[in-house]
Motif scaffolding. Structure first.
Motif, PDB file in Angstrom:
ATOM      1  N   HIS A 167      -1.206   4.387  -2.415  1.00 50.69           N
ATOM      2  CA  HIS A 167      -1.679   3.289  -2.140  1.00 50.69           C
ATOM      3  C   HIS A 167      -1.534   2.260  -3.428  1.00 50.69           C
ATOM      4  O   HIS A 167      -2.480   3.022  -4.204  1.00 50.69           O
ATOM      5  CB  HIS A 167      -2.820   3.032  -1.405  1.00 50.69           C
ATOM      6  N   ASP A 215      -7.268  -2.378  -0.171  1.00 56.12           N
ATOM      7  CA  ASP A 215      -7.705  -3.097   0.903  1.00 56.12           C
ATOM      8  C   ASP A 215      -9.209  -3.719   1.130  1.00 56.12           C
ATOM      9  O   ASP A 215      -9.978  -2.557   1.320  1.00 56.12           O
ATOM     10  CB  ASP A 215      -6.691  -2.676   2.918  1.00 56.12           C
ATOM     11  N   GLY A 254       0.985  -1.244  -0.238  1.00 59.30           N
ATOM     12  CA  GLY A 254      -0.002  -0.131  -0.135  1.00 59.30           C
ATOM     13  C   GLY A 254       0.802   1.204  -0.314  1.00 59.30           C
ATOM     14  O   GLY A 254       0.431   2.715   0.208  1.00 59.30           O
ATOM     15  N   HIS A 264      -5.088  -6.964   0.552  1.00 62.93           N
ATOM     16  CA  HIS A 264      -4.128  -6.118  -0.655  1.00 62.93           C
ATOM     17  C   HIS A 264      -4.513  -6.762  -1.974  1.00 62.93           C
ATOM     18  O   HIS A 264      -3.268  -8.302  -1.605  1.00 62.93           O
ATOM     19  CB  HIS A 264      -3.191  -6.058   0.187  1.00 62.93           C
TER      20      HIS A 264
HETATM   21 ZN   LIG Z   1      -3.189  -2.366   0.988  1.00 66.49          ZN
END
Ligand SMILES: [Zn+2]
Length: 445
Positions: free
Chosen positions: A140, A144, A80, A239
């Motif tokens: 990022h 997420d 990220g 992620h």
């Molecule tokens: Zn992430």
């Protein structure tokens, strides 16, 4: 190399001095004693300086380790925290709605020894979006997806699209915390490649949950691991990152141009008109069917073409289209001549196969800078569906344009694969030309 040679040369010279010193020691004892005390004085001054330099360097690394999370010194991919993605890098991306949301359903179905979780995803919450984020002070590289309150090892992570496993990293505990460098910060993670040249990263997976290996081919919807909290992660989450054209954070694009929590299991949508489907069906014809009492088709029956090739419906070949059938829960390896497949499944697979041919055709034409009318693309899709490729179309089109010579030199061929005259195929080629040249969807009657 020259530097290394210099070093080795210097070492060799030192060794020679040492050897000479031992040999010559008895001849000049006083001289060597003076030299030795000089060495001790020099060492007394130099050694603390070296120690101070080492201590300062370690302190510098420690401070940098704390402050620097953007990998400039350590070359670690902090999840990220890749480079900031600018808008210009996002241009030119094709919206590919065939990618699936990477969280699977709760039910696992085993087909041919492979586990699938193709039901409604158990989490559709994006807890951190892609791009520049103020709290991070940088970009990022993915999104997420949250755990909806559950811990590691609960949510099934599935292959978002079919592809090949590029790498698998394991050995990280479910003890994620910010700055945990296990797995390069990604914890237990999988990187897969897709046929369209993308790299897809699934990060922070639960320990011992990964069910695929490097080099393995995976099918869309297949379970590849479970959501976890490994590596640099402050809570159970996935992620999910898509790199276009190479594996690096700088290639990352917003995954929501590929996947959507609102439409988690899209099918490839056909841009083909119903007119085109009717045209194609009139030329392909379908195999044996099963009907209900009112005569409506309920199933298509698998048939052998006489050479061991199993086909179904309008010219679908089971072994070529196995992946599409698998997506609809049909394992073609268990089928034989006489097996029945529900009409709705065969229709959906056919739609996907035609859409894939159309996509191939359109991107091939675009690569060759050829712009055609929709009905002309339809004519080429009909041709490619039957002939298998349109590789020499661009050169012929450039030479002849949309003229009768194009028909004579390209569109009318091949009449048959073995060069024999076939009335049926010759009529099909002529109908494709009529469509390409005049936009007339002339059915086989
Ligand atoms: Zn992430």
């Amino acid at each position: 190399m020259r530097f290394l040679r210099g070093l080795f040369g210097a070492n060799k010279a030192k060794e020679e001095i040492k050897e000479n010193g031992i040999v010559g020691g008895t001849t000049n004892v006083v001289g060597s004693m003076i030299k030795r005390s000089l060495y001790i004085k020099i060492a007394a001054v130099v050694a603390p300086i070296i120690i101070i330099i080492i201590v300062l360097f370690i302190a510098f690394l420690a401070i940098a380790y704390v402050l620097d999370h953007d990998s400039k010194i350590f070359n670690i991919d902090w999840p990220g925290e890749g480079s900031i993605i600018t808008g210009s890098q996002l241009s030119g991306i094709n919206d590919n709605t065939a990618y699936w949301w990477p969280i699977g359903g709760s039910e696992i179905e085993t087909k041919n020894g492979v586990q699938f979780a193709t039901g409604d995803p158990t989490s559709t919450i994006i807890t951190s979006s892609f791009g520049y984020q103020e709290w991070r002070g940088r970009g990022h590289a993915g999104i997420d997806i949250g755990s909806a309150g559950s811990g590691p090892g609960v949510h099934n992570i599935i292959a978002t699209v079919s592809g090949t496993i590029y790498s698998v990293t394991t050995g990280c505990d479910d003890n994620g915390y910010y700055g945990n460098g296990c797995g390069g910060g990604y914890g237990n993670h999988i990187i897969m490649t897709t046929s369209d040249g993308n790299y897809i990263i699934y990060g922070h997976l639960a320990q011992n949950s990964i069910t695929v290996q490097e080099g393995e081919t995976v099918t869309q919807g297949q379970v590849i691991g479970k959501m976890g909290n490994s590596g640099s992660s402050t809570g159970t989450h996935l992620h999910f990152q898509i790199d276009v054209g190479g594996y690096a954070n700088s290639y990352a694009v917003d995954p929501t141009t590929y996947v959507s929590p609102d439409n988690p299991r899209p099918v490839i949508s056909s841009s083909s008109s119903s007119q085109f489907i009717e045209f194609l069906h009139s030329w392909e014809g379908h195999g044996p069917v099963r009907t209900d009492s009112s005569g409506n088709i309920t199933h298509y029956i698998v048939a052998d073409d006489g050479y061991g090739t199993l086909t179904v419906g309008y010219g679908l070949t089971l072994r070529y289209d196995a992946e599409e059938f698998a997506r609809h829960g049909v394992d073609v390896s268990t089928l034989s001549s006489g097996s029945a497949i529900e009409k709705s499944i065969v229709d959906a697979v056919e739609e996907e196969v035609i859409a894939a041919w159309r996509e191939t055709t359109e991107s091939f034409l675009a690569q060759n800078n050829i712009t055609l009318e929709d009905y002309q693309v339809d004519a080429l899709v009909s041709r490619i569906y039957n002939v298998g490729n349109i590789n020499s179309f661009p050169s012929n089109y450039r030479t002849y344009g949309n003229t009768q010579a194009l028909y004579e030199n390209y569109m009318s061929k091949p009449v048959t694969s073995n060069g024999q005259y076939s009335l049926g195929l010759a009529r099909r080629r002529a109908a494709e030309w009529e469509l390409f040249h005049n936009g007339n969807y002339q059915l086989n009657s």
